[in-house]
Motif scaffolding. Structure first.
Motif, short mmCIF file in Angstrom:
data_model
loop_
_atom_site.label_atom_id
_atom_site.label_comp_id
_atom_site.label_asym_id
_atom_site.label_seq_id
_atom_site.Cartn_x
_atom_site.Cartn_y
_atom_site.Cartn_z
N THR A 185 0.29 -1.40 -0.08
CA THR A 185 -0.32 0.34 0.32
C THR A 185 1.12 1.39 0.07
O THR A 185 2.18 1.28 0.80
N LYS A 233 1.18 6.22 3.94
CA LYS A 233 0.50 7.83 5.14
C LYS A 233 1.40 9.30 4.73
O LYS A 233 2.62 8.75 6.21
N GLU A 240 4.42 6.42 6.38
CA GLU A 240 4.14 5.79 7.46
C GLU A 240 2.94 4.07 6.91
O GLU A 240 2.49 5.21 5.81
N GLU A 270 0.32 1.81 7.22
CA GLU A 270 -0.81 2.97 7.37
C GLU A 270 -1.62 1.13 7.91
O GLU A 270 -2.16 0.66 7.44
N ASN A 271 -1.77 1.08 9.81
CA ASN A 271 -2.45 0.76 10.20
C ASN A 271 -2.23 -0.92 10.09
O ASN A 271 -2.81 -2.28 9.67
N GLY A 272 -1.34 -1.19 9.98
CA GLY A 272 0.17 -2.63 9.65
C GLY A 272 -0.68 -2.73 8.72
O GLY A 272 -0.43 -4.56 8.90
N LYS A 273 -0.69 -2.95 7.28
CA LYS A 273 -0.67 -3.08 6.22
C LYS A 273 0.68 -3.46 6.09
O LYS A 273 1.03 -2.59 6.28
#
Length: 445
Positions: free
Chosen positions: A390, A393, A410, A412-415
């Motif tokens: 991904t 961000k 960074e 995002e959300n552990g993706k």
């Protein structure tokens, strides 16, 4: 759960320094029997691996040692072509007391650097169709990735990439360049002042992508900038449109099967049949199984730029059909029966010298020594996606001041993805969903 070692690699933004840029922390979270350093550098004209192994030998070997320990591997191999005698002598000296790292000398053929070919050459194990080297107990990393792992373990983030600048330039060289620097500014380091009538290739001449806009930025995966005349045969071949490719195929394909005979993946037993795909495209046949063989194509270009006697583009036809199959939700059949390795695999390796001549690049097959340059880059445009996974961000805003190495994007959300860092110190002048622009501070120019 990631270890401290893989967390540092993740935080540093380390990805495969060539190819698609797979996030390295994911790859190194697994256990493996063997680690292979892919130093084959089989694409013509690129010199990055050779220069790094000469000038950063100890760091690379220490990085490899850390990976061996982290993954529980019993041995590491540095797979390098036997022709690189100066580099090999240097490595042998450093490895004379090593118990778990060995050199593996490769022949000078293309595509020795295809990781599945490398695995077969080193271990005589065949990665299954649609699989990865871990399926046969090994992890493959390229040279610069190993160096970045070494640096990450010591707290240094990925802000630069090593790039060979060559082709139609007077002084080919390899540089360590800040990520986000423009192709134009990079080429200026080799004395290029005008780009009229020129086209570039980001990467090798076989698999690299065409550069039409030299204002675009280099990324973590940029390994070469090859400058060529826009009318060169290689550029004309690589820039053919799909309509032209299909028209020429229908007119000139003689169904000789040479594209399949020299397909590296088919030789491994992966059942990749570009001649069948050409036949289907040419005659509108409804051979679904024949079409599905396109899914196994590695897009190495052997069929297109070497094998075909009529200069056709089986690779592009494969890519067209592969895209259609993927769009239709059809994926490679990983559970299908694996063919046997071809008895001809040792006899159908493409000699690199002959390949260079076939590509019309003989005059550009020159040394490109590692050089330093005055670090006065005024502006960088850093893409937030330089990797598989991904988009990063943004964690910065316009008009913020940043220092080189600071986190600006960074995961995002552990993706799955990769962190992005400032490659120069300066002010953020633009933040978009695709990139972040930094302009250097006057006191740093």
């Amino acid at each position: 759960m990631n270890s401290e070692f893989t967390n540092r690699i993740m935080e540093a933004g380390v990805v495969g320094a060539g190819g698609a840029g797979f996030p390295t922390y994911v790859k190194l979270a697994a256990k493996a029997e063997y680690i292979i350093v892919n130093a084959a550098e089989c694409e013509p004209l690129i010199r990055v691996d050779q220069e790094l192994l000469l000038h950063h030998t100890n760091d690379i070997l220490e990085g490899l040692t850390g990976i061996i320990q982290e993954t529980g591997a019993k041995k590491g191999y540095v797979a390098i072509k036997a022709k690189h005698t100066e580099v090999i002598d240097c490595l042998k000296e450093q490895l004379k007391d090593s118990e778990n790292i060995e050199l593996f000398l490769l022949e000078d053929f293309y595509p020795a650097g295809d990781e599945q070919i490398t695995v077969y050459e080193v271990l005589k194990r065949v990665v299954p169709k649609g699989g990865i080297p871990l399926n046969v107990g090994c992890i493959v990393c390229n040279v610069e990735t190993i160096l970045n792992v070494y640096n990450a373990a010591r707290g240094k983030t990925v802000t630069t990439t090593y790039v060979t600048i060559t082709g139609d330039v007077k002084t080919p060289a390899t540089f360590c360049l800040p990520i986000g620097m423009s192709y134009k500014e990079a080429l200026a380091l080799c004395g290029i002042e005008t780009l009229t009538g020129k086209v570039g290739i980001d990467g090798g001449p076989m698999m690299g992508k065409i550069i039409f806009d030299f204002e675009l930025p280099i990324t973590k995966t940029t390994k070469a900038i090859i400058l060529l005349d826009q009318n060169s045969s290689l550029i004309e071949n690589k820039t053919k449109g799909n309509e032209q490719v299909l028209k020429q195929s229908k007119i000139a394909c003689i169904q000789c099967q040479k594209c399949t005979d020299l397909c590296p993946r088919d030789l491994l037993g992966h059942n990749v049949k570009p001649h069948l795909v050409m036949r289907i495209a040419n005659y509108g046949l409804s051979d679904f199984l024949g079409m599905k063989t396109a899914l196994g194509c590695s897009e190495c270009g052997a069929c297109e730029l070497y094998a075909c006697p009529n200069g056709l583009s089986p690779r592009k036809v494969n890519i067209m059909i592969k895209k259609e199959l993927i769009a239709a939700g059809i994926s490679i059949d990983k559970g299908g029966e694996q063919k046997s390795i071809s008895e001809m695999i040792e006899y159908r390796k493409i000699p690199v010298k002959r390949l260079i001549e076939r590509l019309g690049l003989k005059e550009y097959d020159r040394c490109a020594p590692l050089k330093s340059f005055a670090y006065n880059v005024k502006k960088v445009v850093i893409p937030l996606k330089q990797h598989i996974g991904t988009l990063a961000k943004p964690v910065v805003e316009k008009e913020m001041m940043v220092d080189e190495g600071m986190l600006i994007g960074e995961i995002e959300n552990g993706k799955m993805g990769a962190c992005i860092h400032a490659s120069i110190s300066g002010m953020i002048t633009e933040v978009s969903n695709e990139s972040i622009t930094i302009e250097a501070r006057e006191d740093r120019i």
